[in-house]
Design a protein around this motif. Structure first.
Motif, mmCIF file in Angstrom:
data_model
loop_
_atom_site.group_PDB
_atom_site.id
_atom_site.type_symbol
_atom_site.label_atom_id
_atom_site.label_comp_id
_atom_site.label_asym_id
_atom_site.label_seq_id
_atom_site.Cartn_x
_atom_site.Cartn_y
_atom_site.Cartn_z
ATOM 1 N N GLU A 148 25.430 -50.649 30.562
ATOM 2 C CA GLU A 148 25.372 -49.235 29.556
ATOM 3 C C GLU A 148 24.561 -49.220 28.615
ATOM 4 N N ARG A 151 21.572 -48.026 30.478
ATOM 5 C CA ARG A 151 21.707 -46.432 31.052
ATOM 6 C C ARG A 151 21.291 -45.682 29.571
ATOM 7 N N LEU A 152 22.088 -46.260 28.564
ATOM 8 C CA LEU A 152 21.649 -45.546 27.277
ATOM 9 C C LEU A 152 20.201 -45.545 26.760
ATOM 10 N N THR A 156 17.685 -42.281 26.490
ATOM 11 C CA THR A 156 16.955 -41.710 25.160
ATOM 12 C C THR A 156 15.667 -41.918 25.519
ATOM 13 N N GLY A 184 21.889 -40.456 32.502
ATOM 14 C CA GLY A 184 23.009 -40.666 31.535
ATOM 15 C C GLY A 184 24.264 -40.690 32.430
ATOM 16 N N CYS A 289 31.930 -42.299 27.124
ATOM 17 C CA CYS A 289 31.305 -42.375 26.103
ATOM 18 C C CYS A 289 31.972 -42.799 25.140
ATOM 19 N N ASP A 293 28.390 -45.978 21.948
ATOM 20 C CA ASP A 293 27.381 -45.108 22.678
ATOM 21 C C ASP A 293 27.065 -43.937 21.796
ATOM 22 N N VAL A 296 24.043 -44.251 19.345
ATOM 23 C CA VAL A 296 22.893 -44.013 20.276
ATOM 24 C C VAL A 296 22.215 -42.623 20.457
ATOM 25 N N LEU A 297 23.504 -41.912 20.811
ATOM 26 C CA LEU A 297 23.406 -40.518 21.246
ATOM 27 C C LEU A 297 23.008 -39.668 19.915
ATOM 28 N N THR A 300 19.546 -39.782 19.332
ATOM 29 C CA THR A 300 18.725 -38.934 20.267
ATOM 30 C C THR A 300 18.946 -37.292 19.937
#
Length: 657
Positions: A148, A151-152, A156, A184, A289, A293, A296-297, A300
């Protein structure tokens, strides 16, 4: 743990020491196996249990309710048929000599297990399978977190690259949606513009949207209490880990369940602090999500919002630059059309910069647009230099805006009329900081003014010669503007050229007033033109004969807005007509006298001549008689001609009257 092979071996060994050693090894092995946290068991080719460790026994008893026994089938009722068939296939693979490991997820305990299968050989024959299983949930969780995180991070990282390379706001949103889907791993990504006034979500970009999805998000109304409104109210993201457990019977919830989406993240994108877009990330996996997570989003989203701010500033700069270019182009065009040039003086160098149109007006190359005061003065017409210097000196002394007209002589010898406007610029403390102005070529205006003056002079002359004045009445103000000749006809000074209808009526001769009012009433009722002969009495008592004509003026809707017409002084013509009537009367008297007094004797002559003719005189007498007859006829013709001319004169006189 009991081992049949080991026991058989012990039975066959007679040596006590060897038996003791083997038993010791068996106990050590059994202790070791039973203390392993994993589950161990073995089966024969009939799927019956050969041996197992304590972990297996505990699991078996928990699933079946009884302790396992050697030779008992391992297919117990605690597992589903699907699960048992799957394990049968695994055992069969081991029976065929394959060694392998599988991972299995147990939904009941929410645990992951790693299960290894080994064939058991006796000599060259496979007699069963040994199995080993241990809990790898923690490892899976760690791997999942690592995956994960990767992926994140990849998401980003790709978004940040998109931010750097995107050329426009639209391109950035497209790349964000594509990255959210491809990197994502979200099943559906939809970015939409928010119209809070109309409660609208209008899709601008998407990834993996079906025609059905696009129809839903194209221009949808967002619901009160729904994800979009929550984002707008909180001014922050909105996270739904399990759509099915969300309370309420929302239409968005029905849509999500219909499409199989289990989790949703709504991210706000801002420009200058205001939410303008919302990105919806939908997944068919529950809690795809989570709160970790979203941190981090959020970072972004801040980066994307920053990029949107940059795009907006760049867009404004481009727009401002375009506006400036268009403004300069319009200014140049306006200056060209108006023949208006601009200049600005540098106070330190005393050199002025001329605009392109200013150069054109003075007939110089626009590339040579820097000129001193002396250079400009050299263009001024010699006859106007003294006046220009006087105006400039007075203007600079007063430090107030000033303007004046003058002429210039261009390099090609062409003379132009110029209107110069000069302005001073001061700072907040009243100190002079700049000097600028305009020069407008008004040559055509001056020429037109001269032509208009000449035309007006000729027009006034023509009116004065013909005694024909004109006037215009405005219904809005009620005032009529009279021409100079109209004022002269009515005996008024030129400064009294504004007259009302009532004032005009006051000039009408009392004996003609009724007739004039009647004709005016007829014209007003039908909005038709009027044509009236009447007399006026001036203020000095002089009576004048006037021929008045009037016409209505209408607006675009056909409504009368005014009158205009003429006043023709026909006093002299009226007097001439009266004199002609007197002359005609005299002519008629002359004609009567001629016709009666002359024709009397003539009749006698004719009678005598006729007698001579009937008596047939001698030849000489006949000639005399013939001469008398001819003379009489000529005299009669003359008299007729005189009478005819008198009649014509009388007819002409009556017609003019």
């Amino acid at each position: 743990m009991k081992n049949a092979n080991t026991q058989a071996l012990l039975d066959s060994v007679t040596d006590t020491e060897l038996k003791r050693k083997l038993e010791f090894e068996r106990i050590n092995l059994t202790t070791l196996i039973n203390n392993i946290s994993g589950v161990m068991w073995s089966i024969d080719r009939d799927y019956n249990l050969i041996t197992s460790n304590s972990a297996f026994d505990v699991m078996f008893e928990k699933m079946s309710g009884a302790k396992p026994k050697q030779g008992q089938s391992v297919f117990i009722k605690g597992f589903s048929d699907e699960h048992l068939n799957m394990f049968r296939q695994f055992y069969d693979r081991a029976f065929k000599g394959e060694t392998f490991t599988i991972e299995e997820y147990n939904e009941t305990y929410d645990r992951w297990y790693d299960i290894s299968f080994y064939p058991i050989r006796q000599s060259f024959t496979i007699v069963g399978a040994a199995c080993y299983s241990h809990d790898i949930t923690q490892r899976k969780a760690t791997a999942s977190k690592l995956s994960e995180a990767k992926r994140l991070y990849a998401f980003t990282s790709q978004v940040n690259k998109a931010i750097i390379h995107a050329k426009s706001e639209e391109e950035l949103l497209e790349k964000v949606c594509l990255t959210a889907g491809m990197v994502g791993e979200y099943d559906l990504v939809v970015a939409g513009r928010i119209d809070e006034a109309n409660r609208k979500f209008k899709m601008v970009s998407q990834f993996n949207a079906t025609p059905y999805d696009q129809e839903i998000f194209a221009n949808m109304n967002y619901e009160p209490g729904g994800p979009t409104e929550n984002v707008l109210l909180k001014y922050d993201h909105h996270l739904i880990c399990d759509v099915n457990s969300e309370p309420g019977d929302w239409s968005w919830k029905k849509y999500a369940l219909h499409r199989g989406f289990r989790s949703l993240a709504c991210l706000p994108l801002k420009k200058e602090g205001n939410i303008v877009y919302i990105v919806n990330l939908l997944s068919k996996r529950q809690a795809f999500c989570n709160k970790a997570d979203i941190t981090v989003l959020d970072e972004t989203v801040e980066n994307i919002s920053f990029a949107l701010d940059v795009f907006e500033k760049e867009k404004r700069q481009v727009h401002a630059e375009k506006e400036r270019e268009q403004s300069n182009a319009r200014l140049k065009h306006a200056q060209k059309v108006a023949q208006l040039g601009y200049w600005e003086l540098n106070l330190e160098t005393r050199v002025a910069t001329w605009s392109e149109e200013h150069c054109r007006i003075f007939g110089v190359d626009p590339a040579n647009n820097m000129h001193s005061y002396e250079s400009w003065l050299s263009f001024v017409h010699p006859d106007d230099v003294e006046y220009v210097l006087k105006m400039s000196k007075e203007g600079e002394a007063s430090m107030k805006s000033f303007s004046f007209h003058h002429r210039i002589i261009r390099g090609d010898g062409l003379i132009r009329h110029i209107h110069s406007q000069n302005e001073f610029e001061f700072n907040s403390e009243g100190v002079l900081t700049g000097f600028f102005g305009t020069s407008q070529d008004v040559t055509e205006i001056k020429q037109t003014e001269e032509k208009l003056k000449h035309s007006a002079f000729r027009f006034n002359q023509a009116q004065e010669i013909t005694h024909l004045g004109n006037w215009e009445l405005d219904f809005t103000t009620g005032g009529a503007v009279w021409s100079a000749e109209a004022c002269r006809i009515y005996g008024l000074p030129l400064e009294e050229n504004i007259q009302s209808y009532e004032n005009w009526i006051s000039f009408i001769h009392p004996d003609d007033l009724g007739h004039v009012m009647l004709e005016n009433s007829k014209a007003a009722a039908t909005h038709s033109n009027s044509n009236i002969y009447h007399r006026i009495i001036r203020r000095d008592g002089t009576v004048r004969h006037i021929h008045s004509q009037a016409h209505f003026e209408f607006d675009n809707e056909g409504k009368p807005v005014g009158l205009y017409g003429t006043a023709h002084d026909i006093t002299d013509q009226t007097a001439n007509i009266a004199q002609l009537k007197v002359q005609n009367e005299k002519l008629r008297e002359i004609a009567w006298i001629q016709s009666h007094k002359v024709r009397g004797p003539l009749a006698t002559i004719l009678g005598l001549a006729q007698l001579f003719k009937d008596d047939r005189p001698c030849d000489d007498m006949k000639e005399i008689v013939q001469g008398i007859l001819q003379s009489s006829e000529k005299l009669d013709a003359v008299i007729r001609e005189i009478v005819g001319k008198t009649t014509v004169a009388e007819v002409h006189g009556n017609t003019e009257a």
